[in-house]
Design a protein around this motif. Structure first.
Motif, PDB file in Angstrom:
ATOM      1  N   LYS A  36       0.914  -1.213  -0.052  1.00  0.00           N
ATOM      2  CA  LYS A  36      -0.024  -0.203  -0.163  1.00  0.00           C
ATOM      3  C   LYS A  36       0.785   1.285   0.115  1.00  0.00           C
ATOM      4  O   LYS A  36       0.484   2.160  -0.824  1.00  0.00           O
ATOM      5  CB  LYS A  36      -1.114  -0.033   1.336  1.00  0.00           C
ATOM      6  CG  LYS A  36      -2.167  -0.954   1.241  1.00  0.00           C
ATOM      7  CD  LYS A  36      -3.054  -1.148   2.183  1.00  0.00           C
ATOM      8  CE  LYS A  36      -4.165  -1.816   2.089  1.00  0.00           C
ATOM      9  NZ  LYS A  36      -5.069  -1.944   3.337  1.00  0.00           N
ATOM     10  N   ALA A  37       1.930   1.141   0.976  1.00  0.00           N
ATOM     11  CA  ALA A  37       2.760   2.217   0.837  1.00  0.00           C
ATOM     12  C   ALA A  37       3.531   2.764  -0.572  1.00  0.00           C
ATOM     13  O   ALA A  37       3.631   3.793  -0.941  1.00  0.00           O
ATOM     14  CB  ALA A  37       3.912   2.117   1.989  1.00  0.00           C
ATOM     15  N   THR A  42       4.127   5.379  -5.614  1.00  0.00           N
ATOM     16  CA  THR A  42       4.196   5.616  -7.176  1.00  0.00           C
ATOM     17  C   THR A  42       3.059   6.543  -7.622  1.00  0.00           C
ATOM     18  O   THR A  42       3.686   7.263  -8.595  1.00  0.00           O
ATOM     19  CB  THR A  42       3.838   4.132  -7.493  1.00  0.00           C
ATOM     20  OG1 THR A  42       4.644   3.215  -7.040  1.00  0.00           O
ATOM     21  CG2 THR A  42       3.762   4.079  -9.052  1.00  0.00           C
ATOM     22  N   ASP A  43       1.870   6.556  -6.928  1.00  0.00           N
ATOM     23  CA  ASP A  43       1.011   7.780  -7.368  1.00  0.00           C
ATOM     24  C   ASP A  43       1.571   9.060  -7.304  1.00  0.00           C
ATOM     25  O   ASP A  43       1.414   9.802  -8.201  1.00  0.00           O
ATOM     26  CB  ASP A  43      -0.302   7.585  -6.733  1.00  0.00           C
ATOM     27  CG  ASP A  43      -1.084   6.199  -7.074  1.00  0.00           C
ATOM     28  OD1 ASP A  43      -0.779   5.530  -7.875  1.00  0.00           O
ATOM     29  OD2 ASP A  43      -1.724   5.850  -5.991  1.00  0.00           O
ATOM     30  N   TYR A  44       2.242   9.503  -6.253  1.00  0.00           N
ATOM     31  CA  TYR A  44       2.664  10.579  -6.084  1.00  0.00           C
ATOM     32  C   TYR A  44       3.869  10.972  -6.870  1.00  0.00           C
ATOM     33  O   TYR A  44       3.983  12.156  -7.357  1.00  0.00           O
ATOM     34  CB  TYR A  44       3.109  10.841  -4.617  1.00  0.00           C
ATOM     35  CG  TYR A  44       2.300  10.660  -3.543  1.00  0.00           C
ATOM     36  CD1 TYR A  44       1.093  11.591  -3.523  1.00  0.00           C
ATOM     37  CD2 TYR A  44       2.576  10.013  -2.249  1.00  0.00           C
ATOM     38  CE1 TYR A  44       0.251  11.435  -2.557  1.00  0.00           C
ATOM     39  CE2 TYR A  44       1.778  10.019  -1.168  1.00  0.00           C
ATOM     40  CZ  TYR A  44       0.206  10.780  -1.367  1.00  0.00           C
ATOM     41  OH  TYR A  44      -0.315  10.812  -0.385  1.00  0.00           O
ATOM     42  N   THR A  45       4.713   9.849  -7.423  1.00  0.00           N
ATOM     43  CA  THR A  45       5.523  10.140  -8.308  1.00  0.00           C
ATOM     44  C   THR A  45       5.128  10.426  -9.642  1.00  0.00           C
ATOM     45  O   THR A  45       5.534  11.131 -10.243  1.00  0.00           O
ATOM     46  CB  THR A  45       6.540   8.915  -8.386  1.00  0.00           C
ATOM     47  OG1 THR A  45       7.242   8.609  -6.914  1.00  0.00           O
ATOM     48  CG2 THR A  45       7.621   9.088  -9.395  1.00  0.00           C
ATOM     49  N   GLU A  46       4.026   9.686  -9.989  1.00  0.00           N
ATOM     50  CA  GLU A  46       3.495  10.083 -11.429  1.00  0.00           C
ATOM     51  C   GLU A  46       2.922  11.196 -11.334  1.00  0.00           C
ATOM     52  O   GLU A  46       2.913  11.957 -12.381  1.00  0.00           O
ATOM     53  CB  GLU A  46       2.245   8.990 -11.727  1.00  0.00           C
ATOM     54  CG  GLU A  46       2.822   7.545 -11.953  1.00  0.00           C
ATOM     55  CD  GLU A  46       1.753   6.564 -11.881  1.00  0.00           C
ATOM     56  OE1 GLU A  46       0.717   6.795 -11.457  1.00  0.00           O
ATOM     57  OE2 GLU A  46       1.913   5.364 -12.456  1.00  0.00           O
ATOM     58  N   GLN A  47       2.596  11.914 -10.250  1.00  0.00           N
ATOM     59  CA  GLN A  47       1.710  13.272 -10.069  1.00  0.00           C
ATOM     60  C   GLN A  47       3.066  14.382 -10.420  1.00  0.00           C
ATOM     61  O   GLN A  47       2.969  15.351 -11.160  1.00  0.00           O
ATOM     62  CB  GLN A  47       1.115  13.569  -8.898  1.00  0.00           C
ATOM     63  CG  GLN A  47      -0.267  12.776  -8.833  1.00  0.00           C
ATOM     64  CD  GLN A  47      -0.998  12.882  -7.563  1.00  0.00           C
ATOM     65  OE1 GLN A  47      -0.553  14.035  -6.743  1.00  0.00           O
ATOM     66  NE2 GLN A  47      -1.917  12.130  -7.039  1.00  0.00           N
ATOM     67  N   LEU A  48       4.313  13.916  -9.601  1.00  0.00           N
ATOM     68  CA  LEU A  48       5.355  14.999  -9.889  1.00  0.00           C
ATOM     69  C   LEU A  48       5.884  14.792 -11.241  1.00  0.00           C
ATOM     70  O   LEU A  48       6.343  15.824 -11.938  1.00  0.00           O
ATOM     71  CB  LEU A  48       6.385  14.383  -9.036  1.00  0.00           C
ATOM     72  CG  LEU A  48       6.407  14.706  -7.439  1.00  0.00           C
ATOM     73  CD1 LEU A  48       7.231  14.076  -6.730  1.00  0.00           C
ATOM     74  CD2 LEU A  48       6.467  16.154  -7.267  1.00  0.00           C
ATOM     75  N   ILE A  49       5.816  13.709 -12.063  1.00  0.00           N
ATOM     76  CA  ILE A  49       6.668  13.591 -13.352  1.00  0.00           C
ATOM     77  C   ILE A  49       5.303  14.611 -14.100  1.00  0.00           C
ATOM     78  O   ILE A  49       5.952  15.282 -15.170  1.00  0.00           O
ATOM     79  CB  ILE A  49       6.331  12.130 -13.876  1.00  0.00           C
ATOM     80  CG1 ILE A  49       7.222  11.544 -13.071  1.00  0.00           C
ATOM     81  CG2 ILE A  49       6.360  12.043 -15.374  1.00  0.00           C
ATOM     82  CD1 ILE A  49       7.561   9.811 -13.305  1.00  0.00           C
ATOM     83  N   ASP A  50       4.070  14.440 -13.913  1.00  0.00           N
ATOM     84  CA  ASP A  50       3.192  15.335 -14.755  1.00  0.00           C
ATOM     85  C   ASP A  50       3.581  16.732 -14.637  1.00  0.00           C
ATOM     86  O   ASP A  50       3.631  17.446 -15.514  1.00  0.00           O
ATOM     87  CB  ASP A  50       1.810  14.914 -14.444  1.00  0.00           C
ATOM     88  CG  ASP A  50       1.395  13.419 -14.646  1.00  0.00           C
ATOM     89  OD1 ASP A  50       1.991  13.095 -15.857  1.00  0.00           O
ATOM     90  OD2 ASP A  50       0.403  13.063 -14.260  1.00  0.00           O
ATOM     91  N   PHE A  74      11.645   4.338 -14.954  1.00  0.00           N
ATOM     92  CA  PHE A  74      10.343   4.314 -14.051  1.00  0.00           C
ATOM     93  C   PHE A  74       9.139   3.864 -14.741  1.00  0.00           C
ATOM     94  O   PHE A  74       8.194   2.837 -14.271  1.00  0.00           O
ATOM     95  CB  PHE A  74       9.905   5.886 -13.246  1.00  0.00           C
ATOM     96  CG  PHE A  74       8.694   5.834 -12.706  1.00  0.00           C
ATOM     97  CD1 PHE A  74       8.822   5.627 -11.423  1.00  0.00           C
ATOM     98  CD2 PHE A  74       7.593   6.546 -13.337  1.00  0.00           C
ATOM     99  CE1 PHE A  74       7.736   5.719 -10.579  1.00  0.00           C
ATOM    100  CE2 PHE A  74       6.492   6.462 -12.342  1.00  0.00           C
ATOM    101  CZ  PHE A  74       6.486   5.970 -11.168  1.00  0.00           C
ATOM    102  N   ASN A  75       8.667   4.308 -15.972  1.00  0.00           N
ATOM    103  CA  ASN A  75       7.722   3.893 -16.339  1.00  0.00           C
ATOM    104  C   ASN A  75       7.736   2.395 -16.990  1.00  0.00           C
ATOM    105  O   ASN A  75       6.769   1.488 -16.930  1.00  0.00           O
ATOM    106  CB  ASN A  75       7.335   4.658 -17.986  1.00  0.00           C
ATOM    107  CG  ASN A  75       6.852   6.037 -17.502  1.00  0.00           C
ATOM    108  OD1 ASN A  75       6.294   6.300 -16.548  1.00  0.00           O
ATOM    109  ND2 ASN A  75       7.409   6.993 -18.367  1.00  0.00           N
ATOM    110  N   LYS A  76       8.883   1.860 -17.255  1.00  0.00           N
ATOM    111  CA  LYS A  76       9.268   0.403 -17.591  1.00  0.00           C
ATOM    112  C   LYS A  76       8.862  -0.309 -16.272  1.00  0.00           C
ATOM    113  O   LYS A  76       8.336  -1.806 -16.503  1.00  0.00           O
ATOM    114  CB  LYS A  76      10.760   0.463 -18.043  1.00  0.00           C
ATOM    115  CG  LYS A  76      10.967  -1.123 -18.383  1.00  0.00           C
ATOM    116  CD  LYS A  76      12.566  -1.018 -18.870  1.00  0.00           C
ATOM    117  CE  LYS A  76      12.796  -2.672 -19.233  1.00  0.00           C
ATOM    118  NZ  LYS A  76      14.448  -2.769 -19.586  1.00  0.00           N
ATOM    119  N   ASN A  77       9.273  -0.107 -15.202  1.00  0.00           N
ATOM    120  CA  ASN A  77       9.072  -0.822 -14.019  1.00  0.00           C
ATOM    121  C   ASN A  77       7.851  -0.562 -13.402  1.00  0.00           C
ATOM    122  O   ASN A  77       7.718  -1.038 -12.183  1.00  0.00           O
ATOM    123  CB  ASN A  77      10.527  -0.570 -13.151  1.00  0.00           C
ATOM    124  CG  ASN A  77      11.583  -1.014 -13.648  1.00  0.00           C
ATOM    125  OD1 ASN A  77      11.685  -2.269 -13.901  1.00  0.00           O
ATOM    126  ND2 ASN A  77      12.587  -0.202 -13.845  1.00  0.00           N
TER     127      ASN A  77
END
Length: 78
Positions: A36-37, A42-50, A74-77
């Motif tokens: 869960k953590a 991962t969700d926060y990282t995706e937001q940062l990338i955006d 990151f996207n590959k993994n």
């Protein structure tokens, strides 16, 4: 007296059995919490990338290259 001792030992046996079961399931609970953590991170990282994607035009060529490489990994993994 014998019955009281037998009951006491049976109670201790039950208590230890419950504790053993808790210990056996502990790794499973930790894995679920870690998963869960990791999902949140991962969700926060995706937001940062955006957000960062909006400003890549201001990067140096070196930084842009490094950013694109890390983003690709990151996207590959993920």
């Amino acid at each position: 007296m014998q019955a009281a001792l037998t009951a006491l030992f049976e109670m201790i046996k039950q208590f230890l059995s419950v504790k053993q079961t808790e210990m056996e399931h502990q790794p499973t609970l930790e894995v679920v919490k870690d998963k869960k953590a990791l999902k949140k991170a991962t969700d926060y990282t995706e937001q940062l990338i955006d957000i960062v994607d909006k400003y890549t035009e201001y990067f140096t060529k070196k930084d842009l290259s490094k950013y694109n490489s890390l983003k690709k990994k990151f996207n590959k993994n993920n």
